[in-house]
Design a protein around this motif. Structure first.
Motif, PDB file in Angstrom:
ATOM      1  N   ILE A  22      -0.312  -7.669  -0.261  1.00 51.59           N
ATOM      2  CA  ILE A  22      -0.335  -7.360  -1.688  1.00 51.59           C
ATOM      3  C   ILE A  22       0.196  -5.956  -1.931  1.00 51.59           C
ATOM      4  O   ILE A  22       0.973  -5.722  -2.864  1.00 51.59           O
ATOM      5  CB  ILE A  22      -1.758  -7.532  -2.252  1.00 51.59           C
ATOM      6  N   LEU A  23      -0.198  -4.999  -1.101  1.00 48.55           N
ATOM      7  CA  LEU A  23       0.280  -3.631  -1.275  1.00 48.55           C
ATOM      8  C   LEU A  23       1.780  -3.525  -0.998  1.00 48.55           C
ATOM      9  O   LEU A  23       2.487  -2.748  -1.634  1.00 48.55           O
ATOM     10  CB  LEU A  23      -0.482  -2.680  -0.351  1.00 48.55           C
ATOM     11  N   ARG A  24       2.272  -4.297  -0.062  1.00 44.82           N
ATOM     12  CA  ARG A  24       3.677  -4.205   0.321  1.00 44.82           C
ATOM     13  C   ARG A  24       4.586  -4.986  -0.628  1.00 44.82           C
ATOM     14  O   ARG A  24       5.644  -4.499  -1.014  1.00 44.82           O
ATOM     15  CB  ARG A  24       3.855  -4.738   1.732  1.00 44.82           C
ATOM     16  N   GLY A  25       4.196  -6.210  -0.980  1.00 44.88           N
ATOM     17  CA  GLY A  25       5.095  -7.055  -1.764  1.00 44.88           C
ATOM     18  C   GLY A  25       4.633  -7.353  -3.168  1.00 44.88           C
ATOM     19  O   GLY A  25       5.304  -8.074  -3.893  1.00 44.88           O
ATOM     20  N   GLY A  26       3.502  -6.874  -3.555  1.00 49.52           N
ATOM     21  CA  GLY A  26       2.996  -7.168  -4.883  1.00 49.52           C
ATOM     22  C   GLY A  26       2.093  -8.389  -4.876  1.00 49.52           C
ATOM     23  O   GLY A  26       2.061  -9.161  -3.922  1.00 49.52           O
ATOM     24  N   ALA A  27       1.349  -8.553  -5.941  1.00 51.17           N
ATOM     25  CA  ALA A  27       0.349  -9.606  -6.012  1.00 51.17           C
ATOM     26  C   ALA A  27       0.949 -10.969  -6.299  1.00 51.17           C
ATOM     27  O   ALA A  27       0.356 -11.993  -5.977  1.00 51.17           O
ATOM     28  CB  ALA A  27      -0.679  -9.278  -7.080  1.00 51.17           C
ATOM     29  N   GLY A  28       2.124 -11.028  -6.890  1.00 47.17           N
ATOM     30  CA  GLY A  28       2.721 -12.306  -7.232  1.00 47.17           C
ATOM     31  C   GLY A  28       2.283 -12.764  -8.605  1.00 47.17           C
ATOM     32  O   GLY A  28       1.581 -12.042  -9.331  1.00 47.17           O
ATOM     33  N   ALA A  32      -3.802 -10.283  -8.095  1.00 49.81           N
ATOM     34  CA  ALA A  32      -4.234  -9.726  -6.809  1.00 49.81           C
ATOM     35  C   ALA A  32      -5.440 -10.477  -6.229  1.00 49.81           C
ATOM     36  O   ALA A  32      -5.447 -10.812  -5.037  1.00 49.81           O
ATOM     37  CB  ALA A  32      -4.565  -8.249  -6.965  1.00 49.81           C
ATOM     38  N   THR A  35      -4.704 -14.083  -4.960  1.00 50.61           N
ATOM     39  CA  THR A  35      -3.850 -14.024  -3.777  1.00 50.61           C
ATOM     40  C   THR A  35      -4.653 -13.572  -2.562  1.00 50.61           C
ATOM     41  O   THR A  35      -4.560 -14.152  -1.476  1.00 50.61           O
ATOM     42  CB  THR A  35      -2.667 -13.071  -4.021  1.00 50.61           C
TER      43      THR A  35
END
Length: 101
Positions: A22-28, A32, A35
């Motif tokens: 999540i920190l690297r690619g975002g929550a989508g 958060a 995910t």
């Protein structure tokens, strides 16, 4: 017990890798928390499944009495003492000498 330990380890690993993802690619698109919970539940279920199989395979419990009795009946003790072992070894040597002659 294996399933509970696997689930605990899996939840922890899922939290670590899910947080990193999540920190690297975002929550989508879902956010958060969903995910992260999906990572944790998937990892916990996987680890729990495999560790439960491992605990079933490597069961430390005692066998039932009738199984233990049948195992004792089938088990043979080959050498009880040094003298008996030496006698058995000499007998095998004699058999081998007779076969080669």
């Amino acid at each position: 017990m294996g399933a509970m330990m696997g689930a605990g380890v899996g939840l922890t690993i899922g939290f670590i890798f899910g947080s990193y993802s999540i920190l690297r690619g975002g929550a989508g698109p879902r956010g958060a928390l969903p995910t992260l919970s999906q990572y944790m539940l998937t990892s916990g279920a996987t680890f729990g499944f495999f560790l439960s199989i491992g605990s079933v395979i490597r069961n430390d419990g005692e066998m039932p009495a009738h199984w233990e009795a049948s195992q004792m009946h089938l088990r043979q003790t080959f050498v009880q003492s040094r003298q008996q072992g030496l006698a058995a070894m000499k007998a095998r040597w004699e058999l081998e000498k007779r076969r080669t002659d």
